[in-house]
Design a protein around this motif. Structure first.
Motif, PDB file in Angstrom:
ATOM      1  N   ASP A 197       0.797  -1.094   0.104  1.00  0.00           N
ATOM      2  CA  ASP A 197      -0.047  -0.123  -0.124  1.00  0.00           C
ATOM      3  C   ASP A 197       0.942   1.235  -0.107  1.00  0.00           C
ATOM      4  O   ASP A 197       1.857   1.470   0.642  1.00  0.00           O
ATOM      5  CB  ASP A 197      -0.754  -0.019   1.180  1.00  0.00           C
ATOM      6  N   ARG A 230       0.836   3.841   1.551  1.00  0.00           N
ATOM      7  CA  ARG A 230       1.061   4.385   2.753  1.00  0.00           C
ATOM      8  C   ARG A 230       2.011   3.729   3.557  1.00  0.00           C
ATOM      9  O   ARG A 230       2.236   3.693   4.741  1.00  0.00           O
ATOM     10  CB  ARG A 230      -0.371   4.409   3.793  1.00  0.00           C
ATOM     11  N   ASP A 231       2.139   2.348   3.111  1.00  0.00           N
ATOM     12  CA  ASP A 231       3.252   1.431   3.801  1.00  0.00           C
ATOM     13  C   ASP A 231       4.525   2.170   3.911  1.00  0.00           C
ATOM     14  O   ASP A 231       5.379   1.837   4.656  1.00  0.00           O
ATOM     15  CB  ASP A 231       3.366   0.206   3.086  1.00  0.00           C
ATOM     16  N   ARG A 247       2.008  -5.429   8.104  1.00  0.00           N
ATOM     17  CA  ARG A 247       0.254  -5.255   7.964  1.00  0.00           C
ATOM     18  C   ARG A 247      -0.370  -6.576   7.349  1.00  0.00           C
ATOM     19  O   ARG A 247      -1.376  -7.079   7.910  1.00  0.00           O
ATOM     20  CB  ARG A 247       0.328  -4.034   6.858  1.00  0.00           C
ATOM     21  N   GLU A 289      -3.216  -8.699   8.806  1.00  0.00           N
ATOM     22  CA  GLU A 289      -4.808  -8.584   8.162  1.00  0.00           C
ATOM     23  C   GLU A 289      -5.287  -9.836   7.963  1.00  0.00           C
ATOM     24  O   GLU A 289      -6.309 -10.372   8.146  1.00  0.00           O
ATOM     25  CB  GLU A 289      -4.615  -7.869   6.864  1.00  0.00           C
ATOM     26  N   ARG A 331      -8.639  -0.497   4.445  1.00  0.00           N
ATOM     27  CA  ARG A 331      -8.078   0.600   4.154  1.00  0.00           C
ATOM     28  C   ARG A 331      -8.546   1.921   4.616  1.00  0.00           C
ATOM     29  O   ARG A 331      -8.370   2.962   4.196  1.00  0.00           O
ATOM     30  CB  ARG A 331      -7.644   0.888   2.549  1.00  0.00           C
ATOM     31  N   SER A 357      -4.100   3.184   8.323  1.00  0.00           N
ATOM     32  CA  SER A 357      -2.806   2.984   7.763  1.00  0.00           C
ATOM     33  C   SER A 357      -2.268   2.174   9.016  1.00  0.00           C
ATOM     34  O   SER A 357      -2.549   2.242  10.064  1.00  0.00           O
ATOM     35  CB  SER A 357      -1.879   3.913   7.332  1.00  0.00           C
TER      36      SER A 357
END
Length: 274
Positions: free
Chosen positions: A65, A67-68, A103, A107, A138, A141
């Protein structure tokens, strides 16, 4: 690297009849091989209708992602520059890959490689169920979740293992970095994910035997990884392996009416696959 067995073929329909021209640019992704004593690995059988690897048995993981790459994430362990050297990529991407590994593992399996400090790890993740769902959708973050929960990402719990790139013939391609991690004490891996129909622990050899008996489908990276992990007698031994992964780009060749993956150095890799 071990050679792929001739019996390892791709399911019908896995490769499109019309090959992409030019090939699709691979997306960056991270996969985590979770280990517990045995040693055993955590595996998931993906939903058959998934657009990538549908019906196959895999390790937890997924795409990066944007935002990672957030540099504000609380971090403990080898710095992004160290990971960049190991994976042969830029520092920003290295940070994003490690964050994506943490992450995606949370998840897809509920396992959280983070703790309240640099020397601690969460023992029970059930209190973060809402945050887990918000990460999946999403809405938040990883950096935001860790900050709100007062947690630190434990990059020291991960080890670099391998780097596989999806063959050029496939319509969905990933440049996937594989990480190794031991199951944190007190936590449990679950099957609470919409992407898998089942999840379970298995010894690598038992998983390979399941494949041999037709009980599960394995893609080349999973087959090779299971074969490699099977050579280690303990979690500690596997974690102690000093690996600097090189990119592995299989090629697909058509033999006897079936698609097969061929690895660099194997017969047929430099020839034309039909």
């Amino acid at each position: 690297m071990v050679q792929l067995p001739e019996e390892l073929t791709l399911p019908e329909g896995f490769v499109p009849k019309t090959l992409p021209d030019p090939p699709v640019t691979p997306k960056d992704a991270a996969t985590v091989i979770l280990l517990r004593e045995g040693p055993e690995v955590f595996l998931q059988r993906r939903v058959r209708g998934m657009p990538f690897a549908g019906g196959m048995t895999v390790f937890p993981g997924g795409g990066v992602d944007p935002r990672d790459a957030d540099a504000s994430v609380a971090w403990s362990g080898p710095v992004p520059e160290w990971w960049a050297r190991r994976f042969g990529c830029g520092t920003e991407l290295a940070r994003a890959l490690v964050c994506a590994a943490v992450r995606e593992t949370f998840e897809e399996s509920g396992v959280l490689l983070a703790g309240p400090g640099p020397d601690a790890v969460v023992g029970d993740t059930s209190a973060f169920a809402d945050a887990r769902a918000a990460l999946v959708s999403r809405e938040i973050s990883l950096a935001g979740f860790l900050a709100d929960a007062g947690l630190v990402l434990r990059a020291d719990l991960l080890r670099p293992w391998s780097n596989w790139v999806t063959p050029e013939a496939e319509p969905r391609r990933y440049d996937t970095r594989f990480f190794l991690a031991a199951m944190p004490e007190g936590q449990r891996a679950d099957a609470v994910t919409s992407e898998a129909v089942e999840a379970y622990w298995s010894s690598p050899r038992a998983a390979l035997e399941d494949w041999e008996r037709g009980r599960c489908g394995l893609l080349p990276p999973t087959w090779v990884t299971l074969t490699e992990i099977a050579e280690y007698g303990s979690v500690a031994a596997a974690l102690a392996a000093d690996r600097t992964p090189a990119k592995v780009l299989p090629k697909l060749v058509r033999r006897d009416g079936r698609w097969r993956a061929v690895l660099p150095g194997e017969p047929g890799y430099d020839g034309e696959g039909q």
